[in-house]
Every structure is written in structure tokens, then in C-alpha cells.
Write a protein that holds these residues in place. Structure first.
Motif, PDB file in Angstrom:
ATOM      1  N   SER A 119      39.794  47.353  58.446  1.00 37.30           N
ATOM      2  CA  SER A 119      40.455  46.214  59.084  1.00 37.30           C
ATOM      3  C   SER A 119      40.901  45.171  58.067  1.00 37.30           C
ATOM      4  CB  SER A 119      39.524  45.563  60.116  1.00 37.30           C
ATOM      5  OG  SER A 119      38.371  45.022  59.475  1.00 37.30           O
ATOM      6  N   THR A 120      40.210  45.089  56.937  1.00 35.66           N
ATOM      7  CA  THR A 120      40.560  44.137  55.881  1.00 35.66           C
ATOM      8  C   THR A 120      40.640  44.880  54.558  1.00 35.66           C
ATOM      9  OG1 THR A 120      39.386  42.358  57.038  1.00 35.66           O
ATOM     10  CG2 THR A 120      39.944  41.986  54.736  1.00 35.66           C
ATOM     11  N   PRO A 121      41.787  44.941  53.918  1.00 38.65           N
ATOM     12  CA  PRO A 121      41.879  45.669  52.646  1.00 38.65           C
ATOM     13  C   PRO A 121      41.012  45.020  51.575  1.00 38.65           C
ATOM     14  CG  PRO A 121      43.903  44.431  53.085  1.00 38.65           C
ATOM     15  CD  PRO A 121      43.082  44.353  54.336  1.00 38.65           C
ATOM     16  N   PHE A 122      40.521  45.875  50.675  1.00 44.20           N
ATOM     17  CA  PHE A 122      39.662  45.363  49.602  1.00 44.20           C
ATOM     18  C   PHE A 122      40.411  44.394  48.700  1.00 44.20           C
ATOM     19  CE2 PHE A 122      38.001  45.751  45.240  1.00 44.20           C
ATOM     20  CZ  PHE A 122      36.702  45.300  45.455  1.00 44.20           C
ATOM     21  N   SER A 123      41.725  44.550  48.596  1.00 48.65           N
ATOM     22  CA  SER A 123      42.501  43.643  47.749  1.00 48.65           C
ATOM     23  C   SER A 123      42.401  42.197  48.237  1.00 48.65           C
ATOM     24  CB  SER A 123      43.960  44.086  47.715  1.00 48.65           C
ATOM     25  OG  SER A 123      44.506  44.111  49.023  1.00 48.65           O
ATOM     26  N   SER A 124      42.329  42.003  49.561  1.00 46.10           N
ATOM     27  CA  SER A 124      42.197  40.642  50.099  1.00 46.10           C
ATOM     28  C   SER A 124      40.840  40.050  49.738  1.00 46.10           C
ATOM     29  CB  SER A 124      42.374  40.658  51.619  1.00 46.10           C
ATOM     30  OG  SER A 124      43.659  41.114  51.970  1.00 46.10           O
ATOM     31  N   LEU A 125      39.773  40.852  49.870  1.00 43.15           N
ATOM     32  CA  LEU A 125      38.434  40.372  49.516  1.00 43.15           C
ATOM     33  C   LEU A 125      38.337  40.110  48.021  1.00 43.15           C
ATOM     34  CD1 LEU A 125      36.284  42.802  51.710  1.00 43.15           C
ATOM     35  CD2 LEU A 125      36.969  40.461  52.240  1.00 43.15           C
ATOM     36  N   PHE A 126      38.934  40.990  47.215  1.00 45.20           N
ATOM     37  CA  PHE A 126      38.895  40.807  45.763  1.00 45.20           C
ATOM     38  C   PHE A 126      39.647  39.532  45.367  1.00 45.20           C
ATOM     39  CE2 PHE A 126      40.436  41.455  41.438  1.00 45.20           C
ATOM     40  CZ  PHE A 126      39.290  41.863  40.787  1.00 45.20           C
ATOM     41  N   ALA A 127      40.809  39.317  45.971  1.00 44.98           N
ATOM     42  CA  ALA A 127      41.582  38.111  45.670  1.00 44.98           C
ATOM     43  C   ALA A 127      40.814  36.857  46.068  1.00 44.98           C
ATOM     44  CB  ALA A 127      42.926  38.165  46.399  1.00 44.98           C
ATOM     45  N   LEU A 128      40.137  36.894  47.214  1.00 38.96           N
ATOM     46  CA  LEU A 128      39.368  35.737  47.651  1.00 38.96           C
ATOM     47  C   LEU A 128      38.221  35.450  46.698  1.00 38.96           C
ATOM     48  CD1 LEU A 128      38.749  33.536  49.692  1.00 38.96           C
ATOM     49  CD2 LEU A 128      37.536  35.213  51.076  1.00 38.96           C
ATOM     50  N   GLY A 129      37.486  36.486  46.273  1.00 42.51           N
ATOM     51  CA  GLY A 129      36.386  36.282  45.339  1.00 42.51           C
ATOM     52  C   GLY A 129      36.857  35.746  43.995  1.00 42.51           C
ATOM     53  N   ALA A 130      38.003  36.263  43.497  1.00 45.33           N
ATOM     54  CA  ALA A 130      38.527  35.801  42.218  1.00 45.33           C
ATOM     55  C   ALA A 130      39.002  34.358  42.306  1.00 45.33           C
ATOM     56  CB  ALA A 130      39.667  36.714  41.773  1.00 45.33           C
ATOM     57  N   VAL A 131      39.745  34.039  43.369  1.00 46.47           N
ATOM     58  CA  VAL A 131      40.255  32.683  43.527  1.00 46.47           C
ATOM     59  C   VAL A 131      39.117  31.686  43.711  1.00 46.47           C
ATOM     60  CG1 VAL A 131      41.592  31.203  45.072  1.00 46.47           C
ATOM     61  CG2 VAL A 131      42.508  33.396  44.379  1.00 46.47           C
ATOM     62  N   MET A 132      38.074  32.114  44.411  1.00 46.04           N
ATOM     63  CA  MET A 132      36.907  31.245  44.606  1.00 46.04           C
ATOM     64  C   MET A 132      36.277  30.861  43.272  1.00 46.04           C
ATOM     65  SD  MET A 132      34.489  29.834  46.604  1.00 46.04           S
ATOM     66  CE  MET A 132      34.583  30.580  48.203  1.00 46.04           C
ATOM     67  N   SER A 133      36.138  31.820  42.364  1.00 45.78           N
ATOM     68  CA  SER A 133      35.521  31.524  41.069  1.00 45.78           C
ATOM     69  C   SER A 133      36.372  30.548  40.271  1.00 45.78           C
ATOM     70  CB  SER A 133      35.309  32.821  40.283  1.00 45.78           C
ATOM     71  OG  SER A 133      36.555  33.449  40.010  1.00 45.78           O
ATOM     72  N   PHE A 134      37.683  30.760  40.232  1.00 42.83           N
ATOM     73  CA  PHE A 134      38.555  29.850  39.489  1.00 42.83           C
ATOM     74  C   PHE A 134      38.575  28.469  40.127  1.00 42.83           C
ATOM     75  CE2 PHE A 134      40.213  33.828  37.780  1.00 42.83           C
ATOM     76  CZ  PHE A 134      40.426  33.492  36.461  1.00 42.83           C
ATOM     77  N   SER A 135      38.599  28.413  41.452  1.00 42.75           N
ATOM     78  CA  SER A 135      38.634  27.121  42.138  1.00 42.75           C
ATOM     79  C   SER A 135      37.371  26.310  41.864  1.00 42.75           C
ATOM     80  CB  SER A 135      38.801  27.348  43.641  1.00 42.75           C
ATOM     81  OG  SER A 135      38.690  26.138  44.344  1.00 42.75           O
ATOM     82  N   THR A 136      36.198  26.948  42.008  1.00 41.01           N
ATOM     83  CA  THR A 136      34.938  26.237  41.797  1.00 41.01           C
ATOM     84  C   THR A 136      34.733  25.871  40.340  1.00 41.01           C
ATOM     85  OG1 THR A 136      34.008  27.503  43.638  1.00 41.01           O
ATOM     86  CG2 THR A 136      32.457  26.326  42.217  1.00 41.01           C
ATOM     87  N   GLY A 137      34.998  26.823  39.444  1.00 41.49           N
ATOM     88  CA  GLY A 137      34.788  26.557  38.023  1.00 41.49           C
ATOM     89  C   GLY A 137      35.702  25.470  37.490  1.00 41.49           C
ATOM     90  N   LEU A 138      36.989  25.532  37.827  1.00 45.64           N
ATOM     91  CA  LEU A 138      37.927  24.513  37.354  1.00 45.64           C
ATOM     92  C   LEU A 138      37.644  23.150  37.975  1.00 45.64           C
ATOM     93  CD1 LEU A 138      41.262  26.564  37.376  1.00 45.64           C
ATOM     94  CD2 LEU A 138      39.970  25.813  35.380  1.00 45.64           C
ATOM     95  N   ALA A 139      37.148  23.132  39.230  1.00 43.19           N
ATOM     96  CA  ALA A 139      36.802  21.851  39.857  1.00 43.19           C
ATOM     97  C   ALA A 139      35.667  21.164  39.101  1.00 43.19           C
ATOM     98  CB  ALA A 139      36.410  22.078  41.314  1.00 43.19           C
ATOM     99  N   ASN A 140      34.635  21.923  38.723  1.00 42.83           N
ATOM    100  CA  ASN A 140      33.516  21.333  37.987  1.00 42.83           C
ATOM    101  C   ASN A 140      33.941  20.866  36.598  1.00 42.83           C
ATOM    102  OD1 ASN A 140      31.706  21.693  40.089  1.00 42.83           O
ATOM    103  ND2 ASN A 140      31.027  23.702  39.369  1.00 42.83           N
ATOM    104  N   ILE A 141      34.806  21.645  35.947  1.00 46.10           N
ATOM    105  CA  ILE A 141      35.281  21.237  34.620  1.00 46.10           C
ATOM    106  C   ILE A 141      36.155  19.995  34.726  1.00 46.10           C
ATOM    107  CG2 ILE A 141      36.669  21.947  32.635  1.00 46.10           C
ATOM    108  CD1 ILE A 141      35.791  24.819  33.206  1.00 46.10           C
ATOM    109  N   SER A 142      36.991  19.944  35.768  1.00 45.42           N
ATOM    110  CA  SER A 142      37.830  18.761  35.974  1.00 45.42           C
ATOM    111  C   SER A 142      36.985  17.518  36.225  1.00 45.42           C
ATOM    112  CB  SER A 142      38.772  19.004  37.151  1.00 45.42           C
ATOM    113  OG  SER A 142      39.520  17.848  37.457  1.00 45.42           O
ATOM    114  N   LEU A 143      35.933  17.667  37.012  1.00 46.11           N
ATOM    115  CA  LEU A 143      35.050  16.527  37.286  1.00 46.11           C
ATOM    116  C   LEU A 143      34.313  16.075  36.027  1.00 46.11           C
ATOM    117  CD1 LEU A 143      34.039  14.683  39.525  1.00 46.11           C
ATOM    118  CD2 LEU A 143      32.223  16.321  39.983  1.00 46.11           C
ATOM    119  N   LYS A 144      34.055  17.021  35.126  1.00 39.18           N
ATOM    120  CA  LYS A 144      33.352  16.679  33.885  1.00 39.18           C
ATOM    121  C   LYS A 144      34.263  15.915  32.920  1.00 39.18           C
ATOM    122  CE  LYS A 144      30.999  18.784  29.920  1.00 39.18           C
ATOM    123  NZ  LYS A 144      30.576  20.055  29.266  1.00 39.18           N
TER     124      LYS A 144
END
Length: 384
Positions: A119-144
């Protein structure tokens, strides 16, 4: 003698048989109840219904707001008094703790069932996991590397990015009244935080790079939960290992050296684990809020948290942000109130108003279908 005569004449057998029949009906009723409960908790459709039943928009947004305030305090303690200045490593610890907690829930059969893999292709889950890491990591670096004011100004840019991305990718528009309201909210937040602007070239580059992953991350979380039978925990369970992998790749590049030389004593470790527990709750509550509302509503909630924290400092701790910031906070709160009202109104009416002429034509078409004795699907009916 009356009782013995009743038993000897077969009344006792009929009584026992009737009792056995009642017991059989009760047993079947219990089996049906057990089966319905199993379907509610051990299928993706039932789990999503339970999430929608117990965690509506108000509960999800309140949960996310409370946890967000708590983790701000915890992360200030970790990066301030504890001295753990490794933002990507801290995010990695948060996600590892979240994965361990979800593994415990899965072992206890408390983890909601995920929808079928087809029902959900693995590419969508992979993209979500990758984007999540960049979003969270860059947010913490930006706040620093940026001041709080510049960080909030960068967050304002996420709002038009989400509007543009949803229109391009999902063909999803926003009403003119909501656009005006979002402009007012963004203007109020900008005025409220303009007194704390400190420009840093590297920090500005990180903040700009963070905007697009942050917007796409919110859109994917909201879209996957609302278009499929994904619950927040089930989607977190599938994407967290991917996010952890990308954090392991990003940590040597973005974090300063010295992680292994950090003083991992009991007090420091406890503070980091408290932050990790709140990080799991923040991720869960954020996913619930995105599933129950929308990416835009989640952004507005983030701006609301900023204004509430600033006003709390003014009212409780007697800080002096200045009249300009206070005026901006009042403008932002007014815009958020109107945005919330419009969102609730659209959710109640389905986002569209039905004209009287269309309603009459729809009724006439339906009555004609019934008179002709045909199924509703065999004739086109006006959809509004």
C-alpha cells in the motif's frame, strides 16, 4: 414434591438445556467482542480509527505543545549546564531511544499494525526517513549557530514553502482568507522576534538549507497518515531505522570532535536520557498532530509556541522584550486565533459550501434514480 415432580417430568432437563443455550449465546457474544477488539487493535484500519477517536486535533496539538516546551528546557540543560555540544549526536540518541521504546511496545504487542507493504512504496518511507534526519539535524545546527530571533525568522519561511510545495506536488490549494491570516501570523512573529536578530553567515546558510527539508518532512508525515491507514507509531517504527542511518552518516561531518571524550557520568547521562525520552514524546506528538491536522497547522503551532514562551518570560520572569515585540506577539496571536477558527469551520463543513441550486439538482437526480429503479452508480450525480 412439586419440585421433584417437575424434575422427573423433564423440566429439569429443559432447565439445564436452556441454561446451556444461554451460556452458548454468552460465549458467542464474548467471541464476537474479542474478535472486534482484535480488529480494532491489531489491524491498521482499526488502529487508525482508535487514534482518530482518542487523539483528535485538539488533543494532538496540546500534547505536542506541552512536550515542545518541556524539551526546550531539557535541551537547554543538556547543551548549557551539562555541556553536551553535539547537536546531531543528541538527535541520534533521541532516535535510538525512540526505537528502543517502540521495540519494547512491539514486544508487548502494543505497537499498532502497519498497513500492507504494497500500500505504501518503500521509496516513500525511505524519503521520509532521510528528510527527517536532515530536517532535525539542520534545525539543531541552525539553533546552535544562530540567535533565537534569526532561527524563528527562518521558521517563518517554512510556511510559504509548504503552501508552494503542496500546490505543486499535491495540487492542494489554500483559501484566500487563510493566506491573509498566515501573512498576518508571519508578520506578527517577525515583529516579535526582530529584536533578537544576529547575522551569522554559516548559520544563515544552514537555516536556508533547513527550510526545504523541514517543509517536505511535514508534508510527507501528514500526507502518508491521512491518505493511508498509517498511525503515528507505526510510521515512526518504519522510518526511525532509516533516520538513524542518516544521522550516523551526518554526525562525523556536522558535529565537532570530542564526543567520546565527553564526561559520561551518572548525572550527565541522566540529563541526556531525560532529553531523549522527551525527544521520543516530541516525535510522537508531532506525528499525531500532523496526522490529525495538516502541515500548515503544525507550522502555526510552532509559531504559537514561540509567542507563548516569549509572553511567559514577560509575565512570569519579568523579562523585557520591548513594546515592539509585544505588539508583534499580540498581532500573531490574533492571526493564529482567526486561522484556528477558519480551520475548524472548514473541517466542520468539509471545506466547501453547498449552494441551494446544487443541493436541489442533486436531490432531483437522486429521486430520478430511485424512480427508474436503477442503482445510484449507473447515473452521474453532481458532486460538490
Amino acid at each position: 414434591m412439586g419440585l421433584w415432580e417437575f424434575i422427573l417430568r423433564g423440566g429439569g432437563r429443559r432447565f439445564i438445556k436452556r441454561k446451556g443455550s444461554d451460556a452458548g449465546e454468552a460465549g458467542r457474544a464474548m467471541e464476537e467482542l474479542r474478535g472486534s477488539l482484535y480488529n480494532e487493535f491489531h489491524t491498521s484500519e482499526g488502529a487508525k480509527r482508535q487514534q482518530q477517536r482518542f487523539c483528535g486535533p485538539g488533543v494532538a496539538l496540546t500534547f505536542n505543545f506541552v512536550v515542545s516546551v518541556g524539551i526546550i528546557m531539557a535541551n537547554k540543560m543538556v547543551m548549557g549546564s551539562v555541556g553536551f555540544n553535539f547537536p546531531v549526536a543528541l538527535s541520534l540518541i533521541h532516535y535510538i531511544a525512540a526505537w528502543v521504546l517502540m521495540a519494547v511496545l512491539r514486544a508487548l504487542y502494543l505497537m499498532p499494525i502497519a498497513p500492507p507493504s504494497k500500500s505504501t512504496p518503500f521509496s516513500s518511507l525511505f524519503a521520509l526517513g532521510a528528510v527527517m534526519s536532515f530536517s532535525t539535524g539542520l534545525a539543531n545546527i541552525s539553533l546552535k549557530h544562530n540567535s533565537v530571533g534569526f532561527y524563528q525568522m527562518a521558521k517563518i519561511a517554512v510556511t510559504p514553502t509548504i503552501v508552494a510545495a503542496e500546490f505543486i506536488l499535491l495540487k492542494k490549494g489554500v483559501s484566500f482568507r487563510k493566506v491573509i491570516t498566515l501573512v498576518i501570523v508571519s508578520f506578527g512573529v517577525a515583529v516579535a522576534t526582530v529584536t533578537d536578530l544576529e547575522f551569522n553567515f554559516f548559520g544563515a546558510c544552514v537555516a536556508i538549507a533547513w527550510i526545504i527539508p523541514s517543509a517536505i518532512n511535514k508534508i510527507l508525515w501528514s500526507n502518508l497518515q491521512q491518505s493511508g491507514n498509517w498511525t503515528a507509531l507505526a510510521l515512526m517504527w518504519k522510518t526511525t531505522p532509516i533516520t538513524i542511518f542518516f544521522f550516523l552518516v551526518l554526525m562525523p561531518v556536522m558535529d565537532p570532535p570530542g564526543l567520546l571524550a565527553f564526561n559520561w557520568n551518572f548525572n550527565n547521562s541522566c540529563a541526556i536520557m531525560i532529553s531523549a525520552l522527551l525527544g521520543f514524546l516530541l516525535q510522537w506528538s508531532g506525528a499525531l498532530a500532523l496526522g490529525a491536522t495538516s502541515a500548515l497547522s503544525h507550522v502555526v503551532l510552532g509559531q504559537f509556541k514561540t509567542i507563548v514562551i516569549m509572553l511567559s518570560g514577560f509575565l512570569v520572569f519579568k523579562s523585557d522584550p520591548g513594546l515592539t515585540s509585544l505588539y508583534g506577539a499580540v498581532i500573531a496571536l490574533g492571526g493564529m486565533s482567526v486561522y484556528t477558527y477558519l480551520g475548524l469551520k472548514e473541517s466542520t463543513t468539509g471545506g466547501k459550501s453547498i449552494p441551494s441550486t446544487s443541493r436541489q439538482s442533486s436531490l432531483s437526480l437522486k429521486s430520478k434514480v430511485i424512480i427508474d429503479g436503477e442503482k445510484p452508480e449507473t447515473r452521474p450525480v453532481d458532486s460538490v
